[in-house]
Every structure is written in C-alpha cells, then in structure tokens.
Design a protein around this motif. Structure first.
Motif, PDB file in Angstrom:
ATOM      1  N   ILE A 114       0.844  -1.193   0.000  1.00  0.00           N
ATOM      2  CA  ILE A 114       0.000   0.000   0.000  1.00  0.00           C
ATOM      3  C   ILE A 114       0.883   1.247   0.000  1.00  0.00           C
ATOM      4  CG2 ILE A 114      -1.683   1.353   1.289  1.00  0.00           C
ATOM      5  CD1 ILE A 114      -2.917  -1.160   2.296  1.00  0.00           C
ATOM      6  N   ALA A 115       0.693   2.096  -1.020  1.00  0.00           N
ATOM      7  CA  ALA A 115       1.463   3.337  -1.127  1.00  0.00           C
ATOM      8  C   ALA A 115       0.635   4.552  -0.746  1.00  0.00           C
ATOM      9  CB  ALA A 115       1.988   3.518  -2.551  1.00  0.00           C
ATOM     10  N   ARG A 116      -0.684   4.443  -0.833  1.00  0.00           N
ATOM     11  CA  ARG A 116      -1.552   5.576  -0.489  1.00  0.00           C
ATOM     12  C   ARG A 116      -2.923   5.053  -0.086  1.00  0.00           C
ATOM     13  NH1 ARG A 116      -2.854   9.919  -5.077  1.00  0.00           N
ATOM     14  NH2 ARG A 116      -0.621  10.408  -4.817  1.00  0.00           N
ATOM     15  N   ILE A 117      -3.511   5.711   0.909  1.00  0.00           N
ATOM     16  CA  ILE A 117      -4.880   5.416   1.339  1.00  0.00           C
ATOM     17  C   ILE A 117      -5.686   6.692   1.156  1.00  0.00           C
ATOM     18  CG2 ILE A 117      -6.378   4.701   3.246  1.00  0.00           C
ATOM     19  CD1 ILE A 117      -3.973   3.241   4.439  1.00  0.00           C
ATOM     20  N   GLY A 118      -6.783   6.604   0.431  1.00  0.00           N
ATOM     21  CA  GLY A 118      -7.599   7.776   0.161  1.00  0.00           C
ATOM     22  C   GLY A 118      -8.150   8.398   1.439  1.00  0.00           C
ATOM     23  N   LEU A 119      -8.168   9.722   1.485  1.00  0.00           N
ATOM     24  CA  LEU A 119      -8.667  10.444   2.646  1.00  0.00           C
ATOM     25  C   LEU A 119     -10.173  10.695   2.565  1.00  0.00           C
ATOM     26  CD1 LEU A 119      -5.837  13.096   3.119  1.00  0.00           C
ATOM     27  CD2 LEU A 119      -6.131  10.918   4.295  1.00  0.00           C
ATOM     28  N   GLU A 120     -10.778  10.347   1.433  1.00  0.00           N
ATOM     29  CA  GLU A 120     -12.216  10.549   1.266  1.00  0.00           C
ATOM     30  C   GLU A 120     -12.836   9.282   0.714  1.00  0.00           C
ATOM     31  OE1 GLU A 120     -15.323  13.763  -0.779  1.00  0.00           O
ATOM     32  OE2 GLU A 120     -13.218  13.715  -1.364  1.00  0.00           O
ATOM     33  N   SER A 121     -13.847   8.765   1.419  1.00  0.00           N
ATOM     34  CA  SER A 121     -14.535   7.566   0.979  1.00  0.00           C
ATOM     35  C   SER A 121     -15.630   7.919  -0.017  1.00  0.00           C
ATOM     36  CB  SER A 121     -15.147   6.829   2.170  1.00  0.00           C
ATOM     37  OG  SER A 121     -14.143   6.348   3.036  1.00  0.00           O
TER      38      SER A 121
END
Length: 381
Positions: A262-269
């Motif tokens: 995992i390189a990035r996790i979205g801040l908005e679902s």
C-alpha cells in the motif's frame, strides 16, 4: 369396522411416534475449529492506473503538420512529438524583429540628439559665462548678458527634452524586445515536446487537423508510476495501513499472483458505494501494464498464531463488533452474544470474547434447530 378403527389408531400412534422422534433426535451440526497460522486479509476490486498521467496538447491553435509518436511508443523528456504550421507565427516574429531594429535606429538617433544638445549647452554656457564677466566689468551691456543667459537656459531645456525622448525610445525598445520574446515563445509553442520520460497511451489527432489551444493530442504516462487502484469496503477499511503487503491478480493473467504494498490510502470515501480507495505499488508485475485492466487485490492486514474464525453468515445482528451466534454446549443448542475482531478475505470474522468454556460455535444451522435441542457435532477433519 372395529378392525378398521384399530388399524387407524395404530397408524396415528406410529405417525405421532415418528414425528416425536424426528423432533427429538439429535441434529448433526458443524462447528468452527481453532486454526493455526491465520493470515488476515482484505479483498478489494480495482484496476491498473498511473499516478502521473498527462493529456498534452499545444498552447496555441493551428494546423498539425507532423506527428512523431504513436500509441505504445516510449519517448524521452524534450523529444519532439508534433508540430503546427508555423508560417503565420514566423511572420509575426519577423515583424517583431523589424520593430526592434527600427527602435534601435531611433535610439541611436536619439543618442546623437542628446550628444548634440550637450555640445550646444556647453557652448552656450561658455558664451554666457564670458558675457556675464564682461557685464560685471561694464564692458558688455546688461541686455547682451541677459540674452546669453537665455540662450544657455534654452540649450539646457533642449538637452532635457532630448534625454527624455531617448528614455521614451529606450522604453519602447524594451517593449519591442518583450514583444519579440512573446512571439518567439508562441513560435516555440508550435512544437510539442514530451514533458518527461513517458509512454504514449493514445494519439488523439492526425496530420492536417486544425487544433485549438488546449486540445489533447497525446495521452502520456510515466511508466514508473503505474500502480493498482482498489476499492475496499468501509467496514473492513479500518484495518488498512501504509506499507501493508498485498497480492494482485490481473484479469489477463488469472493464474499468476503478483506482489505489492500500500502506497496511499484515500482520505475521502465514496459516499454512495461506501468504499475507500487504496493504491498499491507492484514490485513484480508484468510489463507492459495496461491501464484500466481489472485487478483483484488481497491485502494482508495482520497475522494470528491461533485464531477462531467464524463465517459472517453464521452471525446474526452483527454490527461489526457484537453479534449473536448458535452454540453447542453439553450436547445442546443455545445462543450467546460474542465480540468479534478482524476479518479475512473468506468472509470470516475472528472471535475475540464472550465464548463460554466448553462451547463451540455452529457454522451452519440445520433445519429444526431450537434452543435446547440435542445435537451431534460432525467430524469435519
């Protein structure tokens, strides 16, 4: 008739006994067993994307004259991709050059006028000085002294005018130079170059097309930024963290498994689908990668040396933490509320508390089950 009644009564009794037996006989159930070396994984569906994707075009409009790249080509930073017909802009550049040359000539003329005004001022100042001295000695008239003073003042004013005109022409020259640079920049914009080392994903125009400023000519990606974009159910997304490893299966290669993190996790679902976006870099994916290709992702969020995993369908009233399950205890069915923790990618949830001593959790509830019903645990080994 008496015999018929007797036979009927016997049949009714037999049927009742059979029903009673069926209702009281032990039911066969399967129960969850503790497991060793349990990997906790989350499933997500995604696609191949690129973090750096550019739709490039010209900053000016004209007719396309050349195209030097096509879909699938590898291009380097600064490499020419396309050109526009330059004749009109070349004429503007030539005109700007002429204006600048004319200004240079005017500036030289103004500089000569300033020099002449300085010489004249020096001459008038010397003459005035002599007349003023003679007037003091009463050798020359006062009127003559006043005239020479006037001539010096006029010469000084002429010099100031000449210097002002020179400054105006110099400023006009700077404006002309700036206009030339603008026209040269616009001419340079008739040549489209690659902004970075890239792969051409698509070509959107052909030679002879009249394009407008901003029209997309090529779609480019940086091949080093290709990654997997996946969507994870919000109920499971709380276990995600940067750096967690994951396995990737591409639709075009279903028999192969690739690896990433995992390189990035979205801040908005996503407010409609209730999903969270994650992006995984892929360390061993095949080349080339195809944008938009579907990918299945399984992210490892944790590991348990020993865990009791229960199918989520065996839990009623489950809110993500608490839920009711059927138990087998002392050979009979019962219900209890348990607490649950992490989930895996097989639709199972880890039991974390509330299980009575000696009780086992029923994974599939058979027909006819009820509280207190006798059961027999099937051996699933």
């Amino acid at each position: 008739m008496r015999r018929i009644w007797i036979y009927g009564l016997v049949a009714v009794v037999a049927i009742g006994a059979g029903v009673a037996f069926l209702r009281t006989r032990p039911l066969s159930v399967t129960v969850a067993q503790p497991e060793n070396d349990v990997a906790l994984r989350i499933y997500g569906l995604g696609s191949v994307e690129a973090r750096v994707l550019s739709r490039v075009g010209f900053e000016v409009g004209a007719t396309l004259t050349t195209l030097s790249a096509d879909a699938g080509d590898h291009v380097t930073k600064g490499q020419e991709l396309a050109t526009l017909h330059p004749a009109e802009q070349e004429a503007r550049v030539a005109r700007a050059h002429a204006v600048l040359d004319a200004n240079a000539a005017n500036l030289a003329k103004a500089a000569a006028a300033v020099d002449a005004a300085r010489v004249m001022l020096a001459q008038r100042a010397a003459a005035n000085l002599r007349q003023q001295n003679l007037a003091k000695q009463n050798i020359a008239s006062v009127q003559r002294a006043e005239e020479t003073q006037r001539d010096e003042d006029v010469a000084r004013a002429d010099l100031a005018v000449a210097e002002a005109e020179q400054a105006v022409i110099k400023a006009q020259g700077e404006d002309a130079a700036a206009a030339l640079r603008l026209e040269q920049t616009l001419l340079a914009n008739h040549r489209l170059t690659a902004p970075y080392d890239a792969i051409v994903v698509a070509r959107h125009a052909e030679v002879g097309t009249v394009v407008k400023a901003g029209d997309t000519i090529f779609t480019l990606i940086d091949p080093t930024t290709v990654w997997i974009q996946a969507y994870i159910d919000e109920e499971r997304a709380g276990q995600l963290a940067l750096g967690q490893p994951g396995t990737i299966r591409l639709r075009s290669k279903p028999a192969s498994e690739f690896h990433g993190n995992i390189a990035r996790i979205g801040l908005e679902s996503d407010r409609v689908n209730e999903e969270r976006q994650v992006w995984l870099t892929c360390s061993d994916c095949p080349q080339p990668m195809y944008l938009g290709e579907q990918a299945d992702v399984r992210i490892t969020t944790g590991h348990r040396d020993t865990a009791l995993m229960v199918p989520e369908i065996a839990i009623s009233g489950f809110d993500g933490h608490l839920g009711q399950v059927w138990l087998v205890q002392d050979g009979k069915l019962g219900q209890a509320e348990l607490t649950f923790g992490a989930r895996d990618d097989m639709g199972r949830v880890e039991v974390t508390g509330g299980l009575p001593d000696g009780a086992e959790i029923v994974t599939t509830l058979p027909k006819g089950a009820s509280d207190g019903r006798a059961v027999r645990v099937e051996d699933t080994k």
